[in-house]
Design an enzyme around this catalytic site. Structure first.
Site, PDB file in Angstrom:
ATOM      1  N   SER A   1       4.743   6.535   2.683  1.00 53.85           N
ATOM      2  CA  SER A   1       5.341   5.250   3.019  1.00 53.85           C
ATOM      3  C   SER A   1       4.722   4.311   2.106  1.00 53.85           C
ATOM      4  O   SER A   1       3.388   4.150   2.045  1.00 53.85           O
ATOM      5  CB  SER A   1       4.967   4.920   4.391  1.00 53.85           C
ATOM      6  OG  SER A   1       5.386   6.007   5.402  1.00 53.85           O
TER       7      SER A   1
ATOM      8  N   ASN B   1       0.970  -1.347   0.205  1.00 58.59           N
ATOM      9  CA  ASN B   1      -0.153  -0.077  -0.032  1.00 58.59           C
ATOM     10  C   ASN B   1       0.756   1.206  -0.057  1.00 58.59           C
ATOM     11  O   ASN B   1       2.094   1.151   0.241  1.00 58.59           O
ATOM     12  CB  ASN B   1      -0.889   0.021   1.444  1.00 58.59           C
ATOM     13  CG  ASN B   1      -1.774   1.153   1.311  1.00 58.59           C
ATOM     14  OD1 ASN B   1      -2.426   1.551   0.474  1.00 58.59           O
ATOM     15  ND2 ASN B   1      -1.922   1.809   2.365  1.00 58.59           N
TER      16      ASN B   1
ATOM     17  N   ASP C   1      -3.164   0.791   7.934  1.00 60.67           N
ATOM     18  CA  ASP C   1      -1.765   1.303   7.637  1.00 60.67           C
ATOM     19  C   ASP C   1      -0.820   0.807   8.462  1.00 60.67           C
ATOM     20  O   ASP C   1       0.160   1.554   9.135  1.00 60.67           O
ATOM     21  CB  ASP C   1      -1.828   2.811   7.926  1.00 60.67           C
ATOM     22  CG  ASP C   1      -3.067   3.213   6.778  1.00 60.67           C
ATOM     23  OD1 ASP C   1      -3.248   2.860   5.779  1.00 60.67           O
ATOM     24  OD2 ASP C   1      -3.957   4.313   7.286  1.00 60.67           O
TER      25      ASP C   1
ATOM     26  N   HIS D   1       0.815   5.166   1.710  1.00 57.83           N
ATOM     27  CA  HIS D   1      -0.024   5.704   2.685  1.00 57.83           C
ATOM     28  C   HIS D   1       0.640   7.267   2.591  1.00 57.83           C
ATOM     29  O   HIS D   1       2.020   7.292   2.756  1.00 57.83           O
ATOM     30  CB  HIS D   1       0.005   5.292   4.040  1.00 57.83           C
ATOM     31  CG  HIS D   1      -0.729   6.137   5.060  1.00 57.83           C
ATOM     32  ND1 HIS D   1      -2.069   5.877   4.874  1.00 57.83           N
ATOM     33  CD2 HIS D   1      -0.354   6.778   6.097  1.00 57.83           C
ATOM     34  CE1 HIS D   1      -2.333   6.787   5.934  1.00 57.83           C
ATOM     35  NE2 HIS D   1      -1.499   7.152   6.381  1.00 57.83           N
TER      36      HIS D   1
HETATM   37  C1  GRF Z   1      -2.894   8.897  -2.446  1.00 57.61           C
HETATM   38  O1  GRF Z   1      -2.591   9.896  -1.643  1.00 57.61           O
HETATM   39  C2  GRF Z   1      -2.651   7.640  -1.580  1.00 57.61           C
HETATM   40  O2  GRF Z   1      -1.594   7.824  -0.690  1.00 57.61           O
HETATM   41  C3  GRF Z   1      -3.873   7.578  -0.685  1.00 57.61           C
HETATM   42  O3  GRF Z   1      -4.954   7.794  -1.627  1.00 57.61           O
HETATM   43  C4  GRF Z   1      -4.313   8.608  -2.678  1.00 57.61           C
HETATM   44  C5  GRF Z   1      -4.490   8.196  -4.068  1.00 57.61           C
HETATM   45  O4  GRF Z   1      -4.364   9.254  -5.127  1.00 57.61           O
HETATM   46  N1  GRF Z   1      -3.961   6.289  -0.053  1.00 57.61           N
HETATM   47  P1  GRF Z   1      -4.223   8.456  -6.367  1.00 57.61           P
HETATM   48  O5  GRF Z   1      -5.893   7.941  -6.645  1.00 57.61           O
HETATM   49  O6  GRF Z   1      -3.440   7.339  -6.598  1.00 57.61           O
HETATM   50  O7  GRF Z   1      -4.167   9.563  -7.497  1.00 57.61           O
END
Ligand code: GRF
Length: 221
Positions: free
Chosen positions: A138, A109, A147, A111
């Site tokens: 991260s 993932n 997370d 985050h």
């Molecule tokens: C990113 O900021 C990611 O870290 C979070 O959701 C957002 C997704 O953005 N989990 P995208 O859809 O990749 O533009």
């Protein structure tokens, strides 16, 4: 295309998906994006997948009576596509421990915080409210706790005095796009060694798990 068959799970814009799609076109990149799965039919990431010629599917969580039934359908698609690794990229559904354990050490993932600080939502507003001088993102292996999980790569950005949540989020996002492909490459190349909550890499080069925002390098001189 060669490389480990990877699925990307999204709910929205998919800018991180785009970064992974772009990286996977590089020769010798150790993963290929074989499937994009969204829980929302209006996710722009589905357009990105189609533009890249990658199979994509919608599994709408609202059509299922339980999280387990929703995830069984996701697993069915992952199995049908021969998926080996899973990337969560802005996928806005909490996954059950059962699903997470089925994909243990094969699911990552991104985050938008320097974990373990600021798990959950509204990370940038919370980093600003806490007065942090740096913020970041991260890439981590997924564990049942939200997370949580061994960290593969972190990106660090400066917090500026005139930042608000939106400006800080935009700066962090540019680093997410650099960190995520690097983290997937580490996993796909089988370089990740896990010891409890900690990940290290086979033949790890110092600093390989950190990406600094260019502005930070300039400002910290
Ligand atoms: C990113 O900021 C990611 O870290 C979070 O959701 C957002 C997704 O953005 N989990 P995208 O859809 O990749 O533009």
């Amino acid at each position: 295309m060669t490389g480990r068959a990877t699925a990307v799970l999204i709910s929205g814009s998919g800018s991180n998906l785009q970064a992974l799609l772009d990286a996977a076109t590089e020769p010798n990149y150790p993963a290929r994006i074989s499937l994009v799965l969204s829980n929302r039919a209006d996710a722009y990431g589905l357009v990105r997948a189609a533009n890249a010629g990658v199979p994509n599917v919608v599994v709408d969580h609202k059509a299922y009576g339980s999280r387990e039934a929703f995830e069984t359908e996701i697993d069915r698609h992952l199995a049908a596509a021969g998926i080996d690794l899973v990337c969560l990229a802005g996928f806005m559904r909490v996954l059950t421990p059962g699903f997470v354990e089925r994909w243990r050490d094969r699911m990552i993932n991104v985050h938008p915080s320097l974990l373990p600080a600021f798990r959950g939502l509204h990370t940038h507003d919370r980093a600003l409210a806490a007065g942090c001088a740096v913020a970041g993102c991260s890439v981590h292996l997924v564990r049942p706790e939200l997370d949580d999980g061994p960290i593969l790569v972190q990106g660090v950005v400066p917090v500026l005095s005139d930042d608000d949540g939106a400006t800080l989020a935009a700066r962090v996002l540019t680093l997410e796009h650099r960190c995520y492909p690097r983290g997937l490459a580490m996993l796909a190349a089988d370089r990740v060694h896990i010891n409890g909550g900690r990940a290290t890499l086979v033949d790890e080069k110092p600093g390989e798990r950190v990406i600094l925002h260019p502005m930070l390098r300039e400002l910290s001189r």
